[in-house]
Design a protein around this motif. Structure first.
Motif, PDB file in Angstrom:
ATOM      1  N   ALA A 391      34.101  54.105  32.475  1.00 45.59           N
ATOM      2  CA  ALA A 391      34.458  52.815  33.069  1.00 45.59           C
ATOM      3  C   ALA A 391      35.879  52.417  32.725  1.00 45.59           C
ATOM      4  O   ALA A 391      36.459  52.862  31.735  1.00 45.59           O
ATOM      5  CB  ALA A 391      33.497  51.734  32.575  1.00 45.59           C
ATOM      6  N   ALA A 392      36.423  51.546  33.590  1.00 41.88           N
ATOM      7  CA  ALA A 392      37.684  50.892  33.235  1.00 41.88           C
ATOM      8  C   ALA A 392      37.426  50.028  32.000  1.00 41.88           C
ATOM      9  O   ALA A 392      36.390  49.362  31.921  1.00 41.88           O
ATOM     10  CB  ALA A 392      38.163  50.030  34.394  1.00 41.88           C
ATOM     11  N   PRO A 393      38.302  50.029  31.028  1.00 39.68           N
ATOM     12  CA  PRO A 393      38.078  49.173  29.855  1.00 39.68           C
ATOM     13  C   PRO A 393      37.903  47.718  30.277  1.00 39.68           C
ATOM     14  O   PRO A 393      38.559  47.258  31.220  1.00 39.68           O
ATOM     15  CB  PRO A 393      39.355  49.358  29.026  1.00 39.68           C
ATOM     16  N   TYR A 394      37.017  47.028  29.579  1.00 46.08           N
ATOM     17  CA  TYR A 394      36.777  45.647  29.976  1.00 46.08           C
ATOM     18  C   TYR A 394      38.054  44.826  29.920  1.00 46.08           C
ATOM     19  O   TYR A 394      38.266  43.926  30.721  1.00 46.08           O
ATOM     20  CB  TYR A 394      35.697  44.998  29.094  1.00 46.08           C
ATOM     21  N   PHE A 395      38.936  45.183  28.999  1.00 49.23           N
ATOM     22  CA  PHE A 395      40.148  44.379  28.853  1.00 49.23           C
ATOM     23  C   PHE A 395      41.185  44.672  29.944  1.00 49.23           C
ATOM     24  O   PHE A 395      42.229  44.042  29.980  1.00 49.23           O
ATOM     25  CB  PHE A 395      40.782  44.597  27.473  1.00 49.23           C
ATOM     26  N   ARG A 396      40.891  45.632  30.852  1.00 47.07           N
ATOM     27  CA  ARG A 396      41.764  45.821  32.005  1.00 47.07           C
ATOM     28  C   ARG A 396      41.343  44.822  33.073  1.00 47.07           C
ATOM     29  O   ARG A 396      40.317  44.993  33.732  1.00 47.07           O
ATOM     30  CB  ARG A 396      41.668  47.238  32.542  1.00 47.07           C
ATOM     31  N   VAL A 397      42.121  43.787  33.240  1.00 47.59           N
ATOM     32  CA  VAL A 397      41.804  42.724  34.199  1.00 47.59           C
ATOM     33  C   VAL A 397      42.871  42.764  35.288  1.00 47.59           C
ATOM     34  O   VAL A 397      44.045  42.454  35.037  1.00 47.59           O
ATOM     35  CB  VAL A 397      41.777  41.339  33.514  1.00 47.59           C
ATOM     36  N   PHE A 398      42.466  43.148  36.489  1.00 47.51           N
ATOM     37  CA  PHE A 398      43.430  43.223  37.583  1.00 47.51           C
ATOM     38  C   PHE A 398      43.952  41.826  37.925  1.00 47.51           C
ATOM     39  O   PHE A 398      43.170  40.881  38.077  1.00 47.51           O
ATOM     40  CB  PHE A 398      42.784  43.817  38.831  1.00 47.51           C
ATOM     41  N   ASN A 399      45.254  41.700  38.048  1.00 49.05           N
ATOM     42  CA  ASN A 399      45.846  40.469  38.549  1.00 49.05           C
ATOM     43  C   ASN A 399      45.907  40.578  40.068  1.00 49.05           C
ATOM     44  O   ASN A 399      46.669  41.404  40.599  1.00 49.05           O
ATOM     45  CB  ASN A 399      47.249  40.274  37.965  1.00 49.05           C
ATOM     46  N   PRO A 400      45.142  39.789  40.802  1.00 47.79           N
ATOM     47  CA  PRO A 400      45.089  39.978  42.254  1.00 47.79           C
ATOM     48  C   PRO A 400      46.397  39.663  42.966  1.00 47.79           C
ATOM     49  O   PRO A 400      46.636  40.182  44.062  1.00 47.79           O
ATOM     50  CB  PRO A 400      43.973  39.030  42.690  1.00 47.79           C
ATOM     51  N   VAL A 401      47.235  38.842  42.356  1.00 42.68           N
ATOM     52  CA  VAL A 401      48.520  38.521  42.994  1.00 42.68           C
ATOM     53  C   VAL A 401      49.468  39.713  42.891  1.00 42.68           C
ATOM     54  O   VAL A 401      50.034  40.176  43.895  1.00 42.68           O
ATOM     55  CB  VAL A 401      49.149  37.266  42.366  1.00 42.68           C
ATOM     56  N   THR A 402      49.649  40.240  41.694  1.00 40.16           N
ATOM     57  CA  THR A 402      50.567  41.371  41.542  1.00 40.16           C
ATOM     58  C   THR A 402      50.015  42.627  42.217  1.00 40.16           C
ATOM     59  O   THR A 402      50.795  43.444  42.737  1.00 40.16           O
ATOM     60  CB  THR A 402      50.840  41.653  40.054  1.00 40.16           C
ATOM     61  N   GLN A 403      48.688  42.772  42.236  1.00 39.18           N
ATOM     62  CA  GLN A 403      48.095  43.905  42.947  1.00 39.18           C
ATOM     63  C   GLN A 403      48.365  43.811  44.448  1.00 39.18           C
ATOM     64  O   GLN A 403      48.680  44.803  45.106  1.00 39.18           O
ATOM     65  CB  GLN A 403      46.588  43.954  42.685  1.00 39.18           C
ATOM     66  N   ALA A 404      48.251  42.610  45.004  1.00 36.70           N
ATOM     67  CA  ALA A 404      48.544  42.418  46.425  1.00 36.70           C
ATOM     68  C   ALA A 404      50.007  42.705  46.712  1.00 36.70           C
ATOM     69  O   ALA A 404      50.355  43.342  47.712  1.00 36.70           O
ATOM     70  CB  ALA A 404      48.176  40.998  46.851  1.00 36.70           C
ATOM     71  N   ALA A 455      45.349  33.015  34.716  1.00 35.44           N
ATOM     72  CA  ALA A 455      45.643  33.247  33.294  1.00 35.44           C
ATOM     73  C   ALA A 455      44.490  32.782  32.424  1.00 35.44           C
ATOM     74  O   ALA A 455      44.079  33.475  31.483  1.00 35.44           O
ATOM     75  CB  ALA A 455      46.937  32.542  32.909  1.00 35.44           C
ATOM     76  N   GLN A 456      43.947  31.603  32.734  1.00 33.41           N
ATOM     77  CA  GLN A 456      42.839  31.087  31.936  1.00 33.41           C
ATOM     78  C   GLN A 456      41.595  31.954  32.099  1.00 33.41           C
ATOM     79  O   GLN A 456      40.870  32.210  31.119  1.00 33.41           O
ATOM     80  CB  GLN A 456      42.547  29.642  32.335  1.00 33.41           C
ATOM     81  N   GLY A 457      41.331  32.390  33.326  1.00 27.12           N
ATOM     82  CA  GLY A 457      40.175  33.261  33.558  1.00 27.12           C
ATOM     83  C   GLY A 457      40.293  34.563  32.794  1.00 27.12           C
ATOM     84  O   GLY A 457      39.314  35.046  32.213  1.00 27.12           O
ATOM     85  N   ARG A 458      41.494  35.114  32.773  1.00 27.08           N
ATOM     86  CA  ARG A 458      41.709  36.354  32.034  1.00 27.08           C
ATOM     87  C   ARG A 458      41.492  36.139  30.541  1.00 27.08           C
ATOM     88  O   ARG A 458      40.819  36.952  29.881  1.00 27.08           O
ATOM     89  CB  ARG A 458      43.125  36.866  32.299  1.00 27.08           C
ATOM     90  N   GLU A 459      42.023  35.067  29.995  1.00 25.23           N
ATOM     91  CA  GLU A 459      41.878  34.810  28.562  1.00 25.23           C
ATOM     92  C   GLU A 459      40.425  34.581  28.181  1.00 25.23           C
ATOM     93  O   GLU A 459      39.957  35.053  27.135  1.00 25.23           O
ATOM     94  CB  GLU A 459      42.729  33.604  28.166  1.00 25.23           C
ATOM     95  N   ALA A 460      39.674  33.879  29.034  1.00 28.24           N
ATOM     96  CA  ALA A 460      38.255  33.652  28.744  1.00 28.24           C
ATOM     97  C   ALA A 460      37.486  34.961  28.758  1.00 28.24           C
ATOM     98  O   ALA A 460      36.591  35.190  27.925  1.00 28.24           O
ATOM     99  CB  ALA A 460      37.679  32.669  29.755  1.00 28.24           C
ATOM    100  N   ALA A 461      37.827  35.838  29.695  1.00 26.09           N
ATOM    101  CA  ALA A 461      37.160  37.141  29.766  1.00 26.09           C
ATOM    102  C   ALA A 461      37.462  37.977  28.530  1.00 26.09           C
ATOM    103  O   ALA A 461      36.568  38.593  27.935  1.00 26.09           O
ATOM    104  CB  ALA A 461      37.593  37.880  31.030  1.00 26.09           C
ATOM    105  N   LEU A 462      38.708  37.979  28.116  1.00 27.99           N
ATOM    106  CA  LEU A 462      39.079  38.766  26.929  1.00 27.99           C
ATOM    107  C   LEU A 462      38.427  38.207  25.669  1.00 27.99           C
ATOM    108  O   LEU A 462      38.002  38.973  24.795  1.00 27.99           O
ATOM    109  CB  LEU A 462      40.600  38.784  26.780  1.00 27.99           C
ATOM    110  N   ALA A 463      38.328  36.882  25.585  1.00 31.43           N
ATOM    111  CA  ALA A 463      37.672  36.282  24.417  1.00 31.43           C
ATOM    112  C   ALA A 463      36.205  36.680  24.369  1.00 31.43           C
ATOM    113  O   ALA A 463      35.670  37.013  23.297  1.00 31.43           O
ATOM    114  CB  ALA A 463      37.806  34.754  24.480  1.00 31.43           C
TER     115      ALA A 463
END
Length: 469
Positions: A391-404, A455-463
């Motif tokens: 699996a992709a590591p859980y801490f790899r969180v795609f940023n949908p803006v930069t990906q687009a 940013a907040q969603g990413r930080e909550a996921a990493l926490a």
């Protein structure tokens, strides 16, 4: 001449059909049958989009059989009971089929084979779906693989393509009656699938046409363009493979004939994608719980966010306020399909930014994708969520803006599926909430803010990940 039932399931084709070929080579008159038994699929009975495709594919298979003098006999009910009834009606001495590999259907098929043989009926099954049976490849210790690269290395070392076989030019008639196709109740009553068929042609002929279009076009530059959703850079073969309208080895044979110094990398890149399909069935066979449970038990204690219907509904409807996510979800609803790169983005957003359980996404895809495949769907969502094999590591969180910005740099894909943003400058279409006045003026119906601050969603996921770890 003796009669043999040829039990069609996930092999809706006449070419390269090992069960049909075996029945003919054994000297039988083949009697083609399809038994509709979704209740035997366990918790994963086919979804609505799959049913819509199946209706079209069965119709085409019957037409192909009738053109050769035969016809497809349709029944519904318990598979074993219906096979017994067909044997009694036809006097069949044998039953041939190609194997299915889902956790619910494997034991069913084994029981049917035992029962038929005990009553003196010849029962024979074949591999008509995969390049390798899920149990064929093993680690040096004799166990299953959990990482793709060594799995694929082993597969390439044992590479033996099945020979191609053409469809019989004529088949004997049989006179046996079945149900009308409408009795299976596969086609949607409200015709919400009408938009699908501008994009797809179900059936064996449609599969071959899709392969021809791919080899003439998108194969050239496949490795560079397969991640770009604004163009046809992939094969679009997945629903045809799922329903068995084409054999995977026919695709590989066609690609091998095109090898040249300038195309090898593209061909190898595509065949590797077929390898991921093989790997997913290998995983599901050895870890049948993965359609419903985390393969990595460490995530059993992960703090998924409580389900919120309004957030899930906004994601499903393409109303998240993040254009690349909304474009993907709207493409899915309109066509029954979503570009693979965008599948990863919408999945990452659901599982990580919204922190909803991957099963919520897996269930929605299962109902709305025309290529919904239990092994690929389960592996894909667990890969995205970080809970599965390789699996992709859980801490790899795609940023949908930069990906687009990277994969849809001119916002063509976004504009196609989120047309209300067409009045915005291209740069503003990736994150329109950063231009609130312009958004309110040009696209007042589009969400003014995304469902979650990225940013907040990413930080909550990493926490949550760190607490679980």
């Amino acid at each position: 001449m003796s009669v043999a039932l040829v039990w069609f399931r996930r092999d809706l084709r006449l070419r390269d059909n090992p069960a049909l070929q075996a029945a003919i080579e054994a000297g039988h008159t083949p009697l083609p049958v399809y038994i509709h038994a979704p209740h035997e699929e366990g918790a994963w009975a086919p979804g609505a989009a799959s049913d819509a495709w199946l209706h079209q594919s069965l119709q085409q298979l019957d037409a192909d059989l009738r053109a050769r003098g035969s016809a497809l006999v349709l029944r519904r009910g318990d598979s074993h009971a219906e096979l017994q009834a067909l044997i009694a009606e036809s006097g069949a001495q044998a039953v041939y089929w190609n194997r299915k590999y889902e956790p619910a259907t494997q034991p069913r098929d084994a029981a049917i084979k035992r029962g038929l043989r005990e009553q003196g009926v010849h029962a024979e099954s074949h591999n008509g779906y995969l390049l390798f049976e899920p149990w064929e490849l093993a680690t040096q210790q004799g166990g299953p693989y959990k990482v793709f690269t060594p799995f694929w290395r082993n597969a390439l070392g044992r590479w033996r393509l099945a020979a191609l076989t053409e469809a019989p030019s004529r088949l004997p008639g049989h006179g046996l009656q079945g149900l009308p196709l409408q009795a299976l109740q596969l086609a949607p009553r409200l015709h919400w699938d009408a938009g699908f068929w501008a994009h797809w042609q179900p059936g064996e002929a449609g599969a071959q046409e899709a392969l021809d279009v791919f080899t003439d076009g998108a194969l050239n530059g496949y490795r560079e363009q397969r991640d770009l959703p604004d163009r046809t850079g992939t094969s679009l073969m997945s629903p045809h493979l799922h329903f068995g309208e084409i054999a995977p080895w026919r695709i590989v044979h066609a690609l091998e004939r095109l090898r040249s110094a300038g195309r090898d990398a593209d061909i190898d890149g595509y065949v590797r994608q077929l390898g991921w399909r093989e790997f997913s069935w290998h995983l599901l066979h050895h870890f049948p719980q993965t359609s419903d449970s985390n393969l990595n038990p460490r995530f059993d204690t992960f703090a998924w966010a409580p389900p919120r219907a309004e957030l899930l509904g906004a994601w499903q409807q393409g109303r998240t306020g993040i254009p690349i996510i909304d474009a993907g979800m709207r493409e899915l609803w309109a066509t029954g399909y979503m570009h693979n790169r965008v599948r990863m983005l919408v999945g990452s957003f659901l599982c990580k930014h919204l922190r909803m359980h991957w099963k919520e996404g897996a269930r929605w895809f299962w109902d709305t994708l025309v290529d919904a495949d239990l092994a690929n769907n389960s592996m894909g969502w667990q890969w995205i969520a970080g809970t599965g094999a390789d699996a992709a590591p859980y801490f790899r969180v795609f940023n949908p803006v930069t990906q687009a910005q990277k994969f849809d740099p001119h916002a063509r894909y976004i504009t196609r599926w989120v047309p209300e943003l067409a009045g915005l400058p291209v740069k503003a279409r990736f994150a329109p909430w950063l231009s609130p006045s312009l958004l309110a003026e040009q696209a007042p119906t589009y969400p003014a803010q995304p469902l979650v601050d990225l940013a907040q969603g990413r930080e909550a996921a990493l926490a949550a990940y760190h607490r679980c770890r």
